[in-house]
Motif scaffolding. Structure first.
Motif, PDB file in Angstrom:
ATOM      1  N   TYR A  18       0.845  -1.190   0.000  1.00 26.95           N
ATOM      2  CA  TYR A  18       0.000   0.000   0.000  1.00 26.95           C
ATOM      3  C   TYR A  18       0.877   1.235   0.000  1.00 26.95           C
ATOM      4  O   TYR A  18       1.818   1.334   0.779  1.00 26.95           O
ATOM      5  N   HIS A 108      -6.846  -2.420   4.548  1.00 26.90           N
ATOM      6  CA  HIS A 108      -6.000  -2.567   5.726  1.00 26.90           C
ATOM      7  C   HIS A 108      -6.797  -2.521   7.024  1.00 26.90           C
ATOM      8  O   HIS A 108      -6.275  -2.845   8.084  1.00 26.90           O
ATOM      9  N   GLY A 159      -5.168   4.761   7.659  1.00 26.73           N
ATOM     10  CA  GLY A 159      -4.380   5.024   6.464  1.00 26.73           C
ATOM     11  C   GLY A 159      -3.713   6.383   6.445  1.00 26.73           C
ATOM     12  O   GLY A 159      -2.866   6.646   5.596  1.00 26.73           O
TER      13      GLY A 159
END
Length: 179
Positions: A18, A108, A159
């Motif tokens: 990511y 995630h 994130g």
């Protein structure tokens, strides 16, 4: 095979990486093939070699040797932009949205399957306890709209360290995360 091997008996593996890419020129560059054609979802064989080499360089630079080897040895790649999806409503007349149809939380967060199961269970309870479908769907939306909003918001929260280029979630004390 049962052990993850392919037809030749060779074990398969995959990895996920990511990284934050800004909308606009940066994302467009990733989604554009060698012929200059921009894709919404770029087919793996059309990913430009420069991007695969950049991934390999980042792996060699940023990962422990055992993990870097996985990145360096990979011979097939998939590039998938990840977007947050939030619906303002998840019930319309006789239609209900459940799971990723209504809300997509970043992977995630790890709640996609759980969220879909909770939506399905809530929909079943609402249908079972209501005298009409529209009433059931109003109840369903009342129960599940906020938890879905919260899941997407939690994904953004987790994130945020990636998007700001921090080394990890514990790099920002304001996130109040620990391992």
């Amino acid at each position: 095979g049962q052990d993850g091997s392919n037809a030749k008996g060779v074990r398969r593996y995959n990895f996920l990486w990511y990284t934050h890419v800004s909308d606009g020129a940066d994302l467009d560059a990733l989604m554009t093939d060698e012929d200059g054609l921009k894709h919404e979802s770029i087919p793996p064989p059309l990913i430009r070699k420069v991007h695969i080499e950049a991934l390999r360089s980042a792996g060699a630079r940023d990962l422990p040797p055992q993990f870097a080897e996985v990145v360096l040895r990979a011979d097939r790649h998939l590039l998938q932009p990840i977007y947050d999806v939030e619906s303002k409503n998840i019930a319309f007349g006789h239609v209900a949205l459940i799971g990723d149809a209504g809300f997509v939380a970043r992977p995630h967060v790890g709640v996609g399957v759980l969220k879909a199961a909770q939506d399905a269970a809530a929909l079943e309870r609402s249908l079972d306890g209501s005298s009409s479908v529209p009433e059931a769907l109003r109840r369903y939306e009342g129960e599940r709209l906020q938890p879905n909003i919260d899941a997407v918001e939690f994904g953004r929260y987790l994130g945020s360290f990636i998007e700001r280029g921090l080394a990890g979630p514990t790099s920002d004390p304001e996130l109040d995360l620990s391992y």
